[in-house]
Motif scaffolding. Structure first.
Motif, PDB file in Angstrom:
ATOM      1  N   LEU A   1       0.859  -1.183   0.000  1.00 56.76           N
ATOM      2  CA  LEU A   1       0.000   0.000   0.000  1.00 56.76           C
ATOM      3  C   LEU A   1       0.893   1.229   0.000  1.00 56.76           C
ATOM      4  CD1 LEU A   1      -2.944  -0.676   2.460  1.00 56.76           C
ATOM      5  CD2 LEU A   1      -2.847  -0.937  -0.002  1.00 56.76           C
ATOM      6  N   GLU A   2       0.769   2.037  -1.039  1.00 58.96           N
ATOM      7  CA  GLU A   2       1.686   3.162  -1.188  1.00 58.96           C
ATOM      8  C   GLU A   2       1.267   4.376  -0.369  1.00 58.96           C
ATOM      9  OE1 GLU A   2       3.361   6.117  -4.634  1.00 58.96           O
ATOM     10  OE2 GLU A   2       2.478   4.241  -5.215  1.00 58.96           O
ATOM     11  N   GLY A   3       0.070   4.881  -0.590  1.00 57.28           N
ATOM     12  CA  GLY A   3      -0.354   6.080   0.119  1.00 57.28           C
ATOM     13  C   GLY A   3       0.404   7.310  -0.328  1.00 57.28           C
ATOM     14  N   ALA A   4       0.480   7.531  -1.631  1.00 58.13           N
ATOM     15  CA  ALA A   4       1.282   8.626  -2.189  1.00 58.13           C
ATOM     16  C   ALA A   4       0.866   9.996  -1.670  1.00 58.13           C
ATOM     17  CB  ALA A   4       1.207   8.599  -3.713  1.00 58.13           C
ATOM     18  N   CYS A   5      -0.400  10.180  -1.339  1.00 58.04           N
ATOM     19  CA  CYS A   5      -0.878  11.500  -0.904  1.00 58.04           C
ATOM     20  C   CYS A   5      -0.847  11.656   0.617  1.00 58.04           C
ATOM     21  CB  CYS A   5      -2.287  11.750  -1.423  1.00 58.04           C
ATOM     22  SG  CYS A   5      -3.553  10.754  -0.601  1.00 58.04           S
ATOM     23  N   GLU A   6      -0.294  10.658   1.325  1.00 57.02           N
ATOM     24  CA  GLU A   6      -0.192  10.693   2.783  1.00 57.02           C
ATOM     25  C   GLU A   6      -1.545  10.881   3.448  1.00 57.02           C
ATOM     26  OE1 GLU A   6       2.816  13.588   3.669  1.00 57.02           O
ATOM     27  OE2 GLU A   6       4.412  12.234   3.008  1.00 57.02           O
ATOM     28  N   ALA A   7      -2.528  10.128   2.973  1.00 56.48           N
ATOM     29  CA  ALA A   7      -3.877  10.071   3.564  1.00 56.48           C
ATOM     30  C   ALA A   7      -4.657  11.375   3.427  1.00 56.48           C
ATOM     31  CB  ALA A   7      -3.816   9.624   5.022  1.00 56.48           C
TER      32      ALA A   7
END
Length: 155
Positions: free
Chosen positions: A82-88
């Protein structure tokens, strides 16, 4: 420091005061803490994209995205991606997960912003959610048969 003509006084006064920094705060610090009591433990199953099943545990209040980062970095579930590029911040769908049958309805309804981002997700299903929007609670303790499938990220 003498001020030169045309320079900004704010910079000179900052140089005289010295540099101050606040303590480092990282996203997901709460998820790196262990449960304080057995009552806080929430158990569930993660199935990776490759079909590997892992029984895992978090604690009440853990954000699923950041918990998965902890599980990967600690070596408990090294294959979770799970990357979460936008930081949640609900600006991407790289933490897209598929919640197992019977457990999707236990989650609160997704917000309109989450639904908009899910429209961009790869391999979208009727039980798709963003991992950054799932917060563990005892009501959502799905340890007996619950599964969360780590879906392919859109990157």
């Amino acid at each position: 420091l003498p001020l030169r003509r045309g320079s900004r006084p704010g910079l000179a006064s900052a140089a005289r005061r010295g540099f101050l920094a606040s303590p480092v705060a990282r996203h997901g610090d709460f998820e790196w803490e262990d449960a304080k009591s057995p009552d806080e433990v929430v158990r569930f199953v993660i199935v990776t994209r490759d079909g590997v099943r892992r029984d895992v545990a978090g604690k009440v209040g853990d954000n699923l995205l950041y918990l998965c980062h902890r599980l990967r970095m600690s070596g408990q579930v090294p294959e979770i991606t799970l990357e979460g590029a936008c930081e949640a911040s609900l600006a991407c769908s790289t933490c897209h997960v598929i919640v197992g049958d019977g457990h999707f309805d236990r989650l609160p309804e997704p917000s309109e912003d989450e639904e908009d981002m899910l429209d961009e997700a790869v391999c979208l299903t009727a039980s798709s959610r963003l991992g950054c929007q799932i917060v563990l609670s005892k009501v959502r303790d799905v340890g007996r048969c619950g599964e969360i499938w780590a879906a392919r990220s859109s990157s």
